[in-house]
Design a protein around this motif. Structure first.
Motif, short mmCIF file in Angstrom:
data_model
loop_
_atom_site.label_atom_id
_atom_site.label_comp_id
_atom_site.label_asym_id
_atom_site.label_seq_id
_atom_site.Cartn_x
_atom_site.Cartn_y
_atom_site.Cartn_z
N ASP A 12 0.81 -1.22 0.00
CA ASP A 12 0.00 0.00 0.00
C ASP A 12 0.84 1.27 0.00
N VAL A 13 2.16 1.12 0.00
CA VAL A 13 3.10 2.24 -0.13
C VAL A 13 3.72 2.11 -1.51
N ILE A 14 3.44 3.06 -2.39
CA ILE A 14 3.77 2.92 -3.82
C ILE A 14 4.62 4.11 -4.28
N GLN A 15 5.71 3.80 -4.97
CA GLN A 15 6.56 4.84 -5.56
C GLN A 15 6.20 5.00 -7.03
N GLU A 16 6.17 6.24 -7.51
CA GLU A 16 5.88 6.53 -8.92
C GLU A 16 6.91 7.51 -9.46
N THR A 17 7.14 7.44 -10.75
CA THR A 17 8.01 8.39 -11.43
C THR A 17 7.12 9.31 -12.27
N LYS A 18 7.25 10.61 -12.06
CA LYS A 18 6.44 11.60 -12.80
C LYS A 18 7.36 12.47 -13.63
N ASN A 19 6.89 12.86 -14.80
CA ASN A 19 7.62 13.81 -15.64
C ASN A 19 7.40 15.22 -15.12
N ILE A 20 8.46 16.01 -15.09
CA ILE A 20 8.35 17.41 -14.69
C ILE A 20 7.90 18.20 -15.91
N HIS A 21 6.79 18.91 -15.77
CA HIS A 21 6.17 19.64 -16.88
C HIS A 21 7.15 20.60 -17.54
N GLY A 22 7.27 20.52 -18.86
CA GLY A 22 8.09 21.45 -19.62
C GLY A 22 9.56 21.09 -19.69
N THR A 23 9.95 19.96 -19.09
CA THR A 23 11.35 19.53 -19.14
C THR A 23 11.40 18.05 -19.49
N ASN A 24 12.59 17.55 -19.66
CA ASN A 24 12.77 16.11 -19.87
C ASN A 24 13.13 15.40 -18.58
N THR A 26 12.58 13.92 -14.59
CA THR A 26 11.56 13.18 -13.85
C THR A 26 11.79 13.37 -12.35
N MET A 27 10.78 13.02 -11.58
CA MET A 27 10.90 13.08 -10.12
C MET A 27 10.19 11.87 -9.53
N GLN A 28 10.64 11.49 -8.35
CA GLN A 28 10.03 10.38 -7.63
C GLN A 28 9.01 10.92 -6.64
N VAL A 29 7.80 10.39 -6.71
CA VAL A 29 6.74 10.73 -5.78
C VAL A 29 6.16 9.43 -5.25
N GLY A 30 5.22 9.52 -4.36
CA GLY A 30 4.61 8.31 -3.83
C GLY A 30 3.14 8.48 -3.59
N LYS A 31 2.53 7.39 -3.19
CA LYS A 31 1.15 7.42 -2.76
C LYS A 31 0.94 6.26 -1.80
N ILE A 32 -0.02 6.43 -0.91
CA ILE A 32 -0.35 5.37 0.03
C ILE A 32 -1.85 5.11 -0.03
N LYS A 33 -2.20 3.89 0.26
CA LYS A 33 -3.61 3.53 0.44
C LYS A 33 -3.83 3.49 1.94
N LEU A 34 -4.71 4.36 2.41
CA LEU A 34 -4.92 4.56 3.83
C LEU A 34 -6.34 4.16 4.20
N ILE A 35 -6.47 3.29 5.19
CA ILE A 35 -7.79 2.90 5.68
C ILE A 35 -8.17 3.85 6.82
N THR A 36 -9.33 4.47 6.70
CA THR A 36 -9.82 5.39 7.73
C THR A 36 -11.06 4.79 8.37
N VAL A 47 1.89 11.57 -2.11
CA VAL A 47 3.05 12.07 -1.37
C VAL A 47 3.93 12.81 -2.36
N ASN A 48 4.16 14.11 -2.13
CA ASN A 48 4.92 14.91 -3.09
C ASN A 48 6.41 14.54 -3.06
N ASP A 49 7.15 15.07 -4.02
CA ASP A 49 8.56 14.71 -4.16
C ASP A 49 9.41 15.16 -2.98
#
Length: 103
Positions: A12-24, A26-36, A47-49
C-alpha cells in the motif's frame, strides 16, 4: 487535517516516477492507500517529491505499516488550462507531513 488511519500492507506504499512539466526531467513521488474509520473507507493519499525525498519518505511510511496512527492530510482541488489549451482538473488527498512513530 489530522485523521486516524492505517496502512495495512507494504504493497500500500507505492513509488511513482512523474515527468516534470516542460522539461525532460523526472521526479520520484509516492502514494499510500490509507484505511480510515468513521466512516470506514480506503483513500489514496499522494506524497509529493519533497516528502518522498528520494525514497526516504517511503521508508518512513513502510515503518508505519500495521500501526493505527494519525496522518496529516490535505484535500486539494485545482483546475487550469495546460499548454495544449485543454482543461485539467486535479483533486484528492495529499500528505502534508510524514507521520511520527511513537516509540
Amino acid at each position: 487535517m489530522k485523521m486516524e488511519g492505517l496502512i495495512l500492507d507494504d504493497s500500500d506504499v507505492i513509488q511513482e516516477t512523474k515527468n516534470i512539466h516542460g522539461t525532460n526531467e523526472t521526479m520520484q513521488v509516492g502514494k499510500i492507500k490509507l484505511i480510515t474509520t468513521n466512516p470506514t473507507a480506503t483513500i489514496e493519499v499522494k506524497v509529493n517529491d519533497k516528502l518522498w525525498n528520494g525514497g526516504k519518505g517511503g521508508e518512513a511510511l513502510l515503518a508505519c505499516v500495521g500501526k493505527r496512527m494519525n496522518f496529516e492530510v490535505e484535500y486539494k482541488e485545482m483546475a487550469f488550462g495546460n499548454d495544449q489549451n485543454k482543461h485539467v482538473s486535479i483533486n484528492g488527498f495529499h500528505l502534508f507531513a510524514l507521520p511520527v512513530l511513537n516509540k
